[in-house]
Design a protein around this motif. Structure first.
Motif, PDB file in Angstrom:
ATOM      1  N   PRO A 194      -7.210   6.522  -3.057  1.00 44.74           N
ATOM      2  CA  PRO A 194      -8.203   5.449  -2.959  1.00 44.74           C
ATOM      3  C   PRO A 194      -7.591   4.123  -2.515  1.00 44.74           C
ATOM      4  CG  PRO A 194      -7.508   5.630  -5.218  1.00 44.74           C
ATOM      5  CD  PRO A 194      -6.734   6.681  -4.458  1.00 44.74           C
ATOM      6  N   ALA A 195      -8.469   3.201  -2.104  1.00 47.37           N
ATOM      7  CA  ALA A 195      -8.029   1.894  -1.634  1.00 47.37           C
ATOM      8  C   ALA A 195      -7.293   1.108  -2.709  1.00 47.37           C
ATOM      9  CB  ALA A 195      -9.235   1.093  -1.148  1.00 47.37           C
ATOM     10  N   THR A 196      -7.771   1.193  -3.936  1.00 46.66           N
ATOM     11  CA  THR A 196      -7.207   0.363  -5.005  1.00 46.66           C
ATOM     12  C   THR A 196      -5.717   0.586  -5.178  1.00 46.66           C
ATOM     13  OG1 THR A 196      -9.302   0.241  -6.194  1.00 46.66           O
ATOM     14  CG2 THR A 196      -7.322  -0.183  -7.466  1.00 46.66           C
ATOM     15  N   LEU A 197      -5.262   1.828  -5.088  1.00 45.74           N
ATOM     16  CA  LEU A 197      -3.838   2.083  -5.308  1.00 45.74           C
ATOM     17  C   LEU A 197      -2.990   1.484  -4.191  1.00 45.74           C
ATOM     18  CD1 LEU A 197      -3.657   5.634  -6.892  1.00 45.74           C
ATOM     19  CD2 LEU A 197      -4.027   3.406  -7.947  1.00 45.74           C
ATOM     20  N   HIS A 198      -3.477   1.471  -2.960  1.00 44.76           N
ATOM     21  CA  HIS A 198      -2.755   0.763  -1.902  1.00 44.76           C
ATOM     22  C   HIS A 198      -2.686  -0.726  -2.204  1.00 44.76           C
ATOM     23  CE1 HIS A 198      -2.455   4.221   0.682  1.00 44.76           C
ATOM     24  NE2 HIS A 198      -3.762   4.340   0.839  1.00 44.76           N
ATOM     25  N   LEU A 199      -3.790  -1.289  -2.683  1.00 46.32           N
ATOM     26  CA  LEU A 199      -3.829  -2.721  -2.954  1.00 46.32           C
ATOM     27  C   LEU A 199      -2.919  -3.104  -4.118  1.00 46.32           C
ATOM     28  CD1 LEU A 199      -7.601  -3.212  -2.246  1.00 46.32           C
ATOM     29  CD2 LEU A 199      -5.733  -4.378  -1.059  1.00 46.32           C
ATOM     30  N   LEU A 200      -2.772  -2.219  -5.094  1.00 50.53           N
ATOM     31  CA  LEU A 200      -1.787  -2.458  -6.148  1.00 50.53           C
ATOM     32  C   LEU A 200      -0.394  -2.597  -5.542  1.00 50.53           C
ATOM     33  CD1 LEU A 200      -2.815   0.155  -8.886  1.00 50.53           C
ATOM     34  CD2 LEU A 200      -3.559  -2.227  -8.680  1.00 50.53           C
ATOM     35  N   ASN A 201      -0.106  -1.757  -4.563  1.00 50.58           N
ATOM     36  CA  ASN A 201       1.211  -1.794  -3.932  1.00 50.58           C
ATOM     37  C   ASN A 201       1.412  -3.043  -3.085  1.00 50.58           C
ATOM     38  OD1 ASN A 201       2.311   0.617  -4.964  1.00 50.58           O
ATOM     39  ND2 ASN A 201       1.191   1.836  -3.466  1.00 50.58           N
ATOM     40  N   VAL A 202       0.333  -3.544  -2.470  1.00 52.19           N
ATOM     41  CA  VAL A 202       0.451  -4.820  -1.752  1.00 52.19           C
ATOM     42  C   VAL A 202       0.762  -5.935  -2.746  1.00 52.19           C
ATOM     43  CG1 VAL A 202      -0.719  -6.526  -0.302  1.00 52.19           C
ATOM     44  CG2 VAL A 202      -1.092  -4.087   0.113  1.00 52.19           C
ATOM     45  N   ALA A 203       0.028  -5.976  -3.842  1.00 57.14           N
ATOM     46  CA  ALA A 203       0.254  -7.017  -4.851  1.00 57.14           C
ATOM     47  C   ALA A 203       1.662  -6.960  -5.418  1.00 57.14           C
ATOM     48  CB  ALA A 203      -0.780  -6.892  -5.973  1.00 57.14           C
ATOM     49  N   ALA A 204       2.203  -5.755  -5.536  1.00 56.84           N
ATOM     50  CA  ALA A 204       3.540  -5.573  -6.118  1.00 56.84           C
ATOM     51  C   ALA A 204       4.648  -5.737  -5.089  1.00 56.84           C
ATOM     52  CB  ALA A 204       3.635  -4.200  -6.767  1.00 56.84           C
ATOM     53  N   GLY A 205       4.288  -5.977  -3.812  1.00 55.24           N
ATOM     54  CA  GLY A 205       5.309  -6.167  -2.787  1.00 55.24           C
ATOM     55  C   GLY A 205       5.921  -4.881  -2.275  1.00 55.24           C
ATOM     56  N   ARG A 206       5.311  -3.742  -2.587  1.00 57.65           N
ATOM     57  CA  ARG A 206       5.866  -2.452  -2.150  1.00 57.65           C
ATOM     58  C   ARG A 206       5.449  -2.118  -0.727  1.00 57.65           C
ATOM     59  NH1 ARG A 206       3.179  -0.463  -7.265  1.00 57.65           N
ATOM     60  NH2 ARG A 206       4.630  -0.971  -8.955  1.00 57.65           N
ATOM     61  N   ILE A 207       4.223  -2.487  -0.355  1.00 56.08           N
ATOM     62  CA  ILE A 207       3.784  -2.371   1.032  1.00 56.08           C
ATOM     63  C   ILE A 207       3.286  -3.749   1.463  1.00 56.08           C
ATOM     64  CG2 ILE A 207       3.224   0.076   0.772  1.00 56.08           C
ATOM     65  CD1 ILE A 207       0.308  -0.610   0.812  1.00 56.08           C
ATOM     66  N   ASP A 208       3.180  -3.930   2.772  1.00 54.61           N
ATOM     67  CA  ASP A 208       2.995  -5.286   3.293  1.00 54.61           C
ATOM     68  C   ASP A 208       1.569  -5.625   3.687  1.00 54.61           C
ATOM     69  OD1 ASP A 208       5.912  -5.971   3.287  1.00 54.61           O
ATOM     70  OD2 ASP A 208       5.940  -4.234   4.623  1.00 54.61           O
ATOM     71  N   ALA A 209       0.748  -4.605   3.943  1.00 50.27           N
ATOM     72  CA  ALA A 209      -0.634  -4.891   4.341  1.00 50.27           C
ATOM     73  C   ALA A 209      -1.500  -3.658   4.126  1.00 50.27           C
ATOM     74  CB  ALA A 209      -0.713  -5.323   5.803  1.00 50.27           C
ATOM     75  N   PHE A 210      -2.770  -3.917   3.844  1.00 47.63           N
ATOM     76  CA  PHE A 210      -3.772  -2.858   3.722  1.00 47.63           C
ATOM     77  C   PHE A 210      -5.024  -3.333   4.428  1.00 47.63           C
ATOM     78  CE2 PHE A 210      -7.702  -1.451   1.731  1.00 47.63           C
ATOM     79  CZ  PHE A 210      -7.576  -0.067   1.844  1.00 47.63           C
TER      80      PHE A 210
END
Length: 266
Positions: A194-210
């Motif tokens: 789901p989208a939310t788990l990608h956004l958690l990773n953006v917030a945590a600095g693990r990925i750069d954009a969603f």
């Protein structure tokens, strides 16, 4: 009659307890693949999971904010009426849960006059709880979150998600062309729900954009608040201010936001 919670910070703490308890219910139901032969059987299985989590979430949150409404349709979009609303996704990534995949969570977000003021996202299989409070930052189990300092899209890990099954063909084609553009412009592209788990990773600095085309309140509001409070930029895919009525969504580290907008606009 229970005493009403007076501050949003106290309310967030109680919301965390609610999503964790709902997550426990779903974790106990997790294991084997739930077989289905028809769309109707799949929809029934999804509803059973949602209902199991809502049996915990709804009474807890109603007791905290008796006058707040509830939005439980995770595919609903657009603006909400004035006042307070709980936007819930009781089993975000529900289809993954049914297929014995680990990417799922429980989310609860309080929206006040169409602005998210707090959110709690619990990931039961890791035990992690992500929280954000408007003006109070974003946290993972109490530790502050910060988006990445990446300043080159060519060095970036980016992600997108399918907003809903049976999406309009025009949206599907736009998703496909955007993935192609990002494959040419970014280092690595991840595509999953789901989208939310990608956004958690953006917030945590693990990925750069969603980014995502179309979408719903329940899968974007929690992550939007988390990313914004972690120092990220939120807009639509063209760089305009994002609202729940927007046709696209982009959350990115500030250093790559402009490049992401340019890439998605091609």
């Amino acid at each position: 009659m229970p005493e009403l919670i007076q501050t949003d910070a106290d309310l967030l703490a109680e919301t965390v307890t609610a999503v964790r308890d709902a997550g426990t219910v779903l974790r106990e139901r997790f294991g084997d693949v739930v077989r289905h032969r028809t769309r109707a059987e799949l929809m029934r299985a999804l509803a059973v999971n949602d209902d199991a989590a809502l049996e915990v979430l709804r009474p807890r949150l109603a007791s905290l904010r008796p006058d707040a409404g509830f939005v439980e349709d995770e595919l609903a979009g657009g603006a909400l009426p004035p006042g307070e609303w709980w936007v819930l996704d009781p089993a975000e990534g529900n289809v993954n849960h049914l297929h014995a995949l680990p990417e799922w969570a429980v989310t609860a977000t309080l929206v006040r006059d169409n602005q998210p003021v707090l959110t709690a996202v619990h990931v039961p299989l890791t035990g992690e709880t992500y929280t954000a409070l408007a003006g109070g930052g974003a946290h993972l189990d109490g530790r502050p979150l910060r988006v990445s300092d990446t300043a080159d899209l060519g060095l970036s890990l980016v992600a997108t998600s399918q907003a809903r099954p049976d999406e309009d063909e025009e949206v599907v084609r736009r998703v496909g062309s955007s993935i192609t553009a990002m494959l040419l412009g970014a280092l690595v592209v991840r595509t999953s729900v789901p989208a939310t788990l990608h956004l958690l990773n953006v917030a945590a600095g693990r990925i750069d954009a969603f980014w995502q085309f179309a979408g719903a309140r329940a899968d974007l509001l929690p992550g939007a608040l988390l990313v914004a409070e972690a120092g990220g930029r939120i807009s639509d895919a063209e760089g305009r201010p994002w609202t729940t009525e927007s046709a696209s969504f982009l959350a990115a580290a500030p250093g790559v936001h402009g490049e992401a907008v340019t890439t998605l606009s091609r």
